[in-house]
Design a protein around this motif. Structure first.
Motif, short mmCIF file in Angstrom:
data_model
loop_
_atom_site.label_atom_id
_atom_site.label_comp_id
_atom_site.label_asym_id
_atom_site.label_seq_id
_atom_site.Cartn_x
_atom_site.Cartn_y
_atom_site.Cartn_z
N THR A 156 -10.82 -1.66 0.80
CA THR A 156 -9.89 -0.99 -0.35
C THR A 156 -8.68 -0.93 0.10
O THR A 156 -8.20 -1.60 1.18
CB THR A 156 -10.48 0.62 -0.58
OG1 THR A 156 -9.50 0.99 -1.64
CG2 THR A 156 -9.72 1.50 0.69
N SER A 157 -7.46 -0.40 -0.83
CA SER A 157 -6.08 -0.76 -0.34
C SER A 157 -5.97 0.37 0.62
O SER A 157 -6.22 1.31 0.61
CB SER A 157 -5.57 -0.44 -1.70
OG SER A 157 -4.07 -0.40 -1.36
N PRO A 158 -4.97 0.00 1.57
CA PRO A 158 -4.53 0.98 2.65
C PRO A 158 -3.80 1.87 1.81
O PRO A 158 -3.82 2.96 2.70
CB PRO A 158 -3.98 0.19 3.50
CG PRO A 158 -3.37 -1.23 2.90
CD PRO A 158 -4.62 -1.50 1.84
N GLN A 159 -3.01 1.66 1.10
CA GLN A 159 -2.17 2.82 0.35
C GLN A 159 -2.93 3.43 -0.79
O GLN A 159 -3.99 2.60 -1.47
CB GLN A 159 -0.85 2.05 -0.27
CG GLN A 159 -0.11 1.59 0.96
CD GLN A 159 -0.27 0.23 1.38
OE1 GLN A 159 -0.87 -0.69 0.39
NE2 GLN A 159 0.01 -0.24 2.60
N GLY A 160 -2.58 4.74 -1.39
CA GLY A 160 -3.17 5.11 -2.35
C GLY A 160 -4.03 6.44 -2.05
O GLY A 160 -4.43 6.47 -0.70
N ALA A 161 -4.42 7.04 -3.14
CA ALA A 161 -5.32 8.09 -2.73
C ALA A 161 -6.94 7.95 -2.42
O ALA A 161 -7.74 8.85 -1.98
CB ALA A 161 -5.29 9.13 -4.05
#
Length: 420
Positions: free
Chosen positions: A152-157
């Motif tokens: 997944t993306s390392p940033q975000g919820a």
């Protein structure tokens, strides 16, 4: 021609070569239209050996020839597919060698949600026909994985929700492979991440996950389109590590959801599928221990009661041994009498044998044996003499019959008889 003749039409027009007119048309097209966007349905698609892609964009009346140079193919977010409605962006140009014009495309986009859904259904049917969605291809999830890989993306919820939920339920080691979750880079990065986790060596310096979670938050179909790419679906199908798809919200569906071993409606739900609740497990273990203790206690009580019931049926131990004791006493008395009788019989036989072995009797038997031996010796010497004399007479008689003179006479008689 006379000076008063009328001039012929067109004689004052400029003359162009074929190359000049082709170049002028090309410049006019490029200057007039510049960079344009064209909407239509993709027709014939052909990829040349050089790597350039040629295809048609058409509507119900006309066809526009398009091409994409080899160096621009990698940067496309959507590859042209026959029957797909698209919006292509580029510039018009002319190919003077054949008096044709075409569009040089550098960007392709799907024309609306309907076209995307049609493309989605087409890919879904193709992959389903290959058996990638078959239930027998689904692998069971490990009950309590030691290491969980998250793509997944390392940033975000999303990553925060997954890690928070795992800590709440049952803390595990988590490896995060950062990827883009939308845009052109999404599909290749997600496919490489899945293949990269599978390429890790078990027991190596970097632990190999026992479970994978591919996660992304909700969004439009365009935002989630990277997870509908064939490369992502095939990477998920080829994964030997069980995989949970948690892309979008519960109502969102992507191709990776159909290929994955399990689909989670949300990333948080994927974390709940990955591990059980530790406190619930501890409570269950305590409950099982209490049940085991109660079962052991009840089992011991039941067996003790059964033993007491059987003891009452069997009676007193002394009563059980009374008859065997009586039989033992009777056998003991019989044994003493039998031993005494046997000793008396053996003593009588011994006395009888001992009487025959008195010294006087023995000496008498020895003297009698000597007398019989002397008698036999006296008879033996004359008998031997008679035997010797008889054998000597027999020998002399045989020797007389076998004298040489008599043998020659008998041989001559036999020859005469044979001659006659």
């Amino acid at each position: 021609m006379d000076l008063i003749d009328e001039p012929q039409p067109g004689r004052n027009l400029a003359e162009f070569t074929v190359s000049e007119i082709s170049g002028a048309v090309k410049r006019a097209l490029e200057d007039q239209f510049g960079r344009i966007r064209v909407r239509g349905e993709v027709g014939r698609v052909f990829k040349a050996r050089s790597g350039h892609l040629y295809f048609d964009v058409k509507d119900d009346k006309s066809v526009l020839a398009c091409n994409i140079w080899r160096g621009q193919l990698a940067g496309l977010s959507v590859m042209p597919e026959e029957g797909l409605e698209v919006v292509v962006t580029g510039r018009l140009s002319a190919f003077g060698g054949q008096s044709k014009y075409n569009m040089i495309v550098d960007e392709v986009a799907v024309a609306g949600v309907g076209a995307l859904m049609a493309m989605f259904e087409k890919r879904k049917k193709a992959l389903e026909a290959e058996g990638l969605f078959a239930p027998e291809c689904k692998r069971p999830l490990p009950y309590l994985p030691e290491v969980i890989g998250v793509v997944t993306s390392p940033q975000g919820a999303v990553i925060r929700d997954i890690l928070h939920r795992l800590r709440e339920r049952f803390p595990r080691k988590v490896l995060v492979w950062p990827v883009a979750v939308q845009g052109k880079a999404c599909a290749p990065e997600v496919a490489r991440a899945i293949a990269g986790f599978n390429a890790l060596t078990p027991g190596g310096a970097l632990p190999r996950p026992e479970l994978l979670i591919v996660a992304r938050g909700g969004g439009s179909i365009e935002d989630l389109w990277g997870f509908n790419e064939e490369a992502v679906a095939r990477a998920a199908a080829a994964s030997t590590i069980p995989l949970i798809s948690a892309v979008g919200h519960e109502t969102d569906t992507t191709l990776i959801d159909h290929v994955a071993d399990r689909r989670a409606p949300t990333p948080t739900a994927a974390a709940e599928m990955a591990v059980p609740v530790r406190l619930e497990l501890l409570g269950w273990v305590d409950g099982q221990a209490a049940r085991l203790s109660r079962a052991l206690g009840q089992g011991l009580l039941g067996r003790g009661q059964r033993l007491r019931d059987l003891g009452r049926v069997l009676g007193r131990p002394e009563a059980l041994l009374e008859r065997p004791s009586q039989r033992f006493d009777g056998q003991e008395r019989r044994l003493v009498g039998a031993l005494r009788g046997a000793m008396d019989r053996k003593r009588a036989r011994f006395s009888h044998a001992a009487g025959a072995l008195r010294p006087g009797a023995v000496r008498g038997r020895v003297a009698d044996g000597r007398r019989r031996l002397g008698d036999c010796g006296g008879r033996l010497v004359p008998a031997l003499g008679r035997g010797v004399r008889q054998r000597r007479r027999d020998y002399e008689a045989c020797a007389g019959r076998l004298a040489p003179e008599r043998l020659l006479v008998r041989l001559g008689q036999r020859r005469e008889a044979a001659a006659g």
